[in-house]
Design a protein around this motif. Structure first.
Motif, mmCIF file in Angstrom:
data_model
loop_
_atom_site.group_PDB
_atom_site.id
_atom_site.type_symbol
_atom_site.label_atom_id
_atom_site.label_comp_id
_atom_site.label_asym_id
_atom_site.label_seq_id
_atom_site.Cartn_x
_atom_site.Cartn_y
_atom_site.Cartn_z
ATOM 1 N N ASP A 1 7.735 10.039 97.511
ATOM 2 C CA ASP A 1 6.353 10.320 97.880
ATOM 3 C C ASP A 1 5.437 9.112 97.690
ATOM 4 O O ASP A 1 4.254 9.176 98.017
ATOM 5 N N GLN B 1 12.493 16.293 84.112
ATOM 6 C CA GLN B 1 11.471 16.318 85.158
ATOM 7 C C GLN B 1 11.877 17.258 86.282
ATOM 8 O O GLN B 1 12.981 17.168 86.812
ATOM 9 N N ARG B 2 10.984 18.148 86.631
ATOM 10 C CA ARG B 2 11.251 19.039 87.763
ATOM 11 C C ARG B 2 10.979 18.344 89.090
ATOM 12 O O ARG B 2 11.794 18.341 89.991
ATOM 13 N N ASP B 3 9.791 17.783 89.209
ATOM 14 C CA ASP B 3 9.400 17.042 90.409
ATOM 15 C C ASP B 3 8.293 16.072 90.027
ATOM 16 O O ASP B 3 8.167 15.692 88.857
ATOM 17 N N HIS B 4 7.474 15.687 91.015
ATOM 18 C CA HIS B 4 6.431 14.702 90.752
ATOM 19 C C HIS B 4 5.374 15.203 89.774
ATOM 20 O O HIS B 4 4.613 14.411 89.207
ATOM 21 N N ARG B 5 5.287 16.532 89.548
ATOM 22 C CA ARG B 5 4.274 17.042 88.626
ATOM 23 C C ARG B 5 4.552 16.625 87.187
ATOM 24 O O ARG B 5 3.615 16.501 86.382
ATOM 25 N N ASP B 6 5.820 16.427 86.838
ATOM 26 C CA ASP B 6 6.173 16.025 85.473
ATOM 27 C C ASP B 6 6.278 14.514 85.314
ATOM 28 O O ASP B 6 6.623 14.038 84.236
ATOM 29 N N ARG B 7 5.996 13.781 86.367
ATOM 30 C CA ARG B 7 6.150 12.338 86.301
ATOM 31 C C ARG B 7 4.998 11.716 85.526
ATOM 32 O O ARG B 7 3.836 12.112 85.687
ATOM 33 N N ARG B 8 5.334 10.740 84.694
ATOM 34 C CA ARG B 8 4.316 10.046 83.923
ATOM 35 C C ARG B 8 3.571 9.049 84.806
ATOM 36 O O ARG B 8 4.161 8.405 85.659
#
Length: 297
Positions: free
Chosen positions: A113, A86-93
């Motif tokens: 966040d 995961q890079r940041d919240h964009r890759d979070r499921r």
């Protein structure tokens, strides 16, 4: 006809001979049945069994008690696995409010966040010590597996962080423990008591040093970002800066009109914030190098 002589059985010490139906006599024809194995064994009793105030523990069957357990290891392991890709919240499921997504939960620290994840809304457990007394400070151990409490009796109590049951107790101070704080490198534990004494503890709860920082109760202490200095606030109305290794007083900052109840060193900068119960100057910001007051809030 001559009178019949009475029926007397001479020379026999048992009951009269059997005559008639068997149910007329309480014993068999040859007398009562006596066991040849001897009398029944007598149970040996000790004085402790009859004494209700005895300290000897008796073995009795006890019901198993189900303890509530907060096992956060699975969420930490999930966080360690996810941060690899995961890079940041964009890759979070995305999580859904369903039982099937319990295994996807991660600790609140990895969701800065989403602060609502850190809101506690469910009661877990109440734990009490053998001798009940007020608790003035609590802190988690650096690895987060145990909880330490400081009591008014001067004792440290160590609790299991998963099942919240009692583990050990230690007489740390002669007076009430007022503050407990870990260094940033998780190596030293600093505690202070109501008598103004400060103690250094290793992670194995070994006391290595003690000195008197104030004449009155120390309410709170804080480490500098480098762990080289400490700041203490006391009921004497002063904030003091100390060299950690030498236990040498470097600055005495006066300005509060009453007891200093809390002190906090900035995590990155040379800035100390202190608060007191003085209504005129409740919060002050200090420069630890010069010892001067920067502003009053």
């Amino acid at each position: 006809s001559p009178m019949a002589a009475p029926d007397v059985h001479m020379g026999y010490g048992g009951p009269p001979p059997f005559r008639g139906p068997r149910h007329r006599y309480p014993f068999p024809p040859h007398g009562p049945m006596i066991s040849r194995s001897g009398p029944p064994p007598v149970k040996e009793t000790s004085p402790q069994d009859d004494d209700p105030n005895s300290d000897v523990k008796r073995t009795s069957s006890r019901k198993a008690v189900n303890r509530k357990t907060i096992d956060y290891n699975s969420s930490v392991v999930r966080y360690l696995e996810d941060r690899v890709w995961q890079r940041d919240h964009r890759d979070r499921r995305a999580l859904q409010p369903d039982l099937c997504y319990y295994g996807e939960l991660t600790p609140p620290a990895c969701l800065p966040d989403v602060p609502v994840n850190a809101v506690t809304s469910k009661f877990v457990r109440t734990s009490t010590n053998k001798f009940r007394c007020p608790i003035f400070c609590v802190t988690w151990t650096p690895e987060g597996r145990r909880l330490m409490t400081g009591a008014s009796s001067g004792e440290f109590t160590l609790w299991n962080g998963l099942t919240f049951n009692f583990e050990t107790i230690l007489q740390a101070h002669d007076s009430a423990v007022r503050t407990m704080v870990w260094s940033h490198n998780d190596t030293w534990l600093l505690t202070a008591d109501h008598g103004g004494f400060v103690k250094y503890w290793q992670i194995n709860m070994n006391n290595v040093h003690m000195f008197q920082a104030h004449k009155e109760a120390v309410r709170e202490a804080s480490f500098s970002p480098t762990d080289a200095k400490i700041a203490t606030g006391s009921d004497d109305g002063t904030v003091r800066v100390w060299d950690f290794m030498r236990s040498h007083e470097e600055r005495v900052m006066r300005g509060h009109g009453s007891d200093v109840k809390c002190v906090d060193w900035h995590p990155q900068r040379g800035l100390i914030a202190s608060g007191s119960k003085d209504t005129q100057q409740p919060v002050k910001l200090w420069d630890p190098k010069s010892g001067s007051s920067l502003t009053t809030l």
